[in-house]
Each structure stands twice: as C-alpha cells, then as structure tokens.
Design a protein around this motif. Structure first.
Motif, PDB file in Angstrom:
ATOM      1  N   ILE A 289       8.752  53.034 -62.165  1.00 17.50           N
ATOM      2  CA  ILE A 289       7.424  52.480 -61.431  1.00 17.50           C
ATOM      3  C   ILE A 289       8.548  51.940 -59.736  1.00 17.50           C
ATOM      4  CG2 ILE A 289       5.989  50.735 -60.167  1.00 17.50           C
ATOM      5  CD1 ILE A 289       5.021  50.330 -62.468  1.00 17.50           C
ATOM      6  N   LYS A 290       8.074  53.257 -59.095  1.00 16.70           N
ATOM      7  CA  LYS A 290       8.549  52.553 -57.088  1.00 16.70           C
ATOM      8  C   LYS A 290       7.366  51.641 -56.535  1.00 16.70           C
ATOM      9  CE  LYS A 290      10.672  56.490 -55.833  1.00 16.70           C
ATOM     10  NZ  LYS A 290      10.978  57.902 -54.808  1.00 16.70           N
ATOM     11  N   VAL A 291       8.164  50.945 -56.157  1.00 16.42           N
ATOM     12  CA  VAL A 291       7.253  49.765 -55.694  1.00 16.42           C
ATOM     13  C   VAL A 291       7.699  50.077 -53.782  1.00 16.42           C
ATOM     14  CG1 VAL A 291       6.314  47.740 -54.760  1.00 16.42           C
ATOM     15  CG2 VAL A 291       7.176  48.176 -57.332  1.00 16.42           C
ATOM     16  N   PRO A 292       6.806  50.665 -53.117  1.00 11.70           N
ATOM     17  CA  PRO A 292       7.609  50.881 -51.745  1.00 11.70           C
ATOM     18  C   PRO A 292       7.795  49.886 -51.060  1.00 11.70           C
ATOM     19  CG  PRO A 292       5.114  52.430 -52.584  1.00 11.70           C
ATOM     20  CD  PRO A 292       5.407  51.102 -53.725  1.00 11.70           C
ATOM     21  N   GLY A 293       8.968  49.874 -50.740  1.00 12.69           N
ATOM     22  CA  GLY A 293       9.913  48.358 -49.560  1.00 12.69           C
ATOM     23  C   GLY A 293       8.675  48.658 -48.230  1.00 12.69           C
TER      24      GLY A 293
END
Length: 317
Positions: A60-64
C-alpha cells in the motif's frame, strides 16, 4: 525492529492513515488484516499488508502531503497498469483517483537493487531489455518532457522563494541551448519511466533467479528516449565508454548523434533533480538532506556543461 499491527491498533497518524486505506479497499471489507511499515519512499508512506486466508501479501502506498506538486497519480496508475500488462510490474489491486491511494501485489522473492548491482553486466543487460519493452508499449495519456519538468521545478522554486545557486542564470542559458537543439532536431517520444533509482529495479536471489521487475511509476510520462538513457547512466555513474557500449546494446548500434543526445541529457537530468530538490527543501522538514542532494546534482550538471565538447554535442543532436 519492524512492528506488525492489527486493524484497530494504530498508535500514530501514519498508522491511522494506513488503517483508513485498508478499510477503503472494497474486496477487503470485513476481513482481518495486519500491516507493517516498509522502508523507502521519500514522498509516500509505504506499507505491507497481510489478509487472513489470503496467500498473497500486498503493498500500500499512501501519498505524502505535498506530493501532488510533482506527481500526476492518475497518469502514474495508467503507467503501472500498462507495465503490468507487459509483464514488467506488479498487479494494481486498487486505485483511488481522488487522492492517489494505490494498492498492488507484493512481489515475493525479490530484493531491491543497489548501485553496486548495476556494475554487473547481466543486470545492465536486464535493465536495457526491460526499457526496450517499456518504450515499445502504448503511449501514455501524459506527455511531460524533460524540458517541461525542468521549467516546472524552476517556476515552483521561484514561487516558493527557494534558494538557487548563484550561477543559475548560466545553467539556465546552457539548458536553453540544449532545449533549442532538441526541438530543432525533433523529439523521439516514447513511454518513459523517468526515475531510475536503483531501488525501483527488483531482482530475485541467486538461489531463485526471477525476471527483473520495475516498480513505482510516479514520474512516468511520454518523454525523449535519450533522456531515459541519460538519466539512467548518470544515476549509475557510468563513464562514456560504458555509456557507448550500452547505447549499442539498446539500439544495436551507437551513432554519434545518439551518444551526444544521451550525454546532454545526463546534464539535463541533474538539473531536473537538483531543481526538484531545491523545491522540496522549501516545502517541509523531510527526513532527507535535499540541500546536499541538490548542490551535488547541480555540480555534476556543470561538469557536462563546462566540457569543451558541449557545443559540438549540441551540433550533433
């Protein structure tokens, strides 16, 4: 030590964000899940997720915050899906265009490359083979050339009041010369990855060899083919002799005009990433020394721009 948590056990804002992300994936609703942080990712929070009864694990990539200044998440997702269809990237399981949340399969049995790995001729060959497949793929909806990127970062930096080097007018003049030469000769636009950090290339172990895979398509766009090679060879610190050999391997022949295009693009790549660093330095206190990174990249760009062959390279383009 990496801590694995279950849903509902979040202790900080990042863990609460990933728990919210897990709950947004439709096919995961009502299922028990655990998560743990992954190292890497300057502009995002990355997580490994396991679901009860599911043999696959997920990334999972949670945008910064602030990453939208640099990344078109919809275009990145398109590039990732295209690459998966070509067999060179993991499968995207879920994507939310509203904020760029992306979930993909976790590639088991792989490790990220290091700069040292790129000294291996076999790995160099695998990278070029992967790039040939990517460049022959379908055009992306986003065309963003190296010239668009550099000008965007310079404008962003000026709006933020960022500190550019004292000789930035001279660097911009050299940049303008290169842009004029490329526009006059014509751009060879292909789908490009644009971000050859070693960790984006995954390889299997010696005990269990696997085909190379490429991850993280955040900066992908249609771009000048020779830029893709120039930024790769610069990032890997390849000298001119090796650069010429690898161009020949990629194209089947090394022509003087292509060698000139790639070398000029090495300088443009360093200007682009140096200017990107200048902007990021102003945005927030990231856990990364953008100041040092930017100074070094501008210094390396000057090395090419000051070369007495600069004018002859421009004429060959």
């Amino acid at each position: 030590m990496t801590v694995q948590r279950k849903l509902g056990e979040a202790t900080n804002v990042h863990e609460r964000n990933v728990e919210d992300a897990i709950l947004r994936v439709p096919q995961w609703r009502g299922r028990a899940a655990t998560y743990a942080p992954l190292v890497g990712g300057l502009m995002n929070q990355n997580w490994l997720v396991e679901l009860a009864g599911d043999p696959r694990r997920y990334f999972i990539k949670v945008p910064g915050e602030g990453s939208e200044m640099f990344i078109d998440r919809v275009a990145a997702n398109e590039a990732a899906r295209n690459a998966h269809a070509m067999g060179i990237a993991p499968e995207v399981i879920f994507f939310d265009a509203q904020d760029g949340l992306e979930v993909s399969e976790f590639l088991e049995g792989y490790r990220a490359c290091t700069n040292a790995d790129f000294g291996d001729a076999a790995i160099q060959s695998d990278v070029l083979g992967l790039y040939r497949r990517l460049h022959a793929g379908p055009r992306l909806s986003l065309t963003k050339t190296i010239f668009d990127m550099i000008e965007e970062h310079i404008e962003q930096g000026r709006e933020l009041g960022a500190h550019f080097p004292h000789d930035m007018p001279w660097i911009v003049h050299r940049y303008g010369q290169a842009k004029a030469a490329f526009i006059a000769s014509g751009l060879d636009l292909v789908p490009c990855f644009n971000d050859p950090m070693p960790g984006n290339f995954l390889i299997g172990s010696e005990a269990a060899p696997k085909p190379m895979r490429l991850i993280d398509y955040e900066f992908a766009s249609n771009n000048e083919r020779s830029y893709e090679l120039g930024v790769l060879f610069a990032e890997m610190f390849f000298d001119e002799q090796l650069t010429a050999r690898l161009i020949e391997q990629y194209l089947g022949a090394v022509r003087p005009e292509m060698l000139a295009r790639v070398i000029i693009n090495r300088a443009l790549a360093d200007v682009k990433w140096a200017s990107w660093a200048v902007v990021n330095r102003k945005l927030k206190d990231w856990d990364f020394d953008y100041q040092k990174y930017g100074v070094w990249k501008y210094m390396r760009a000057r090395d090419v721009m000051y070369d007495p062959r600069w004018e002859s390279w421009l004429r060959m383009i």
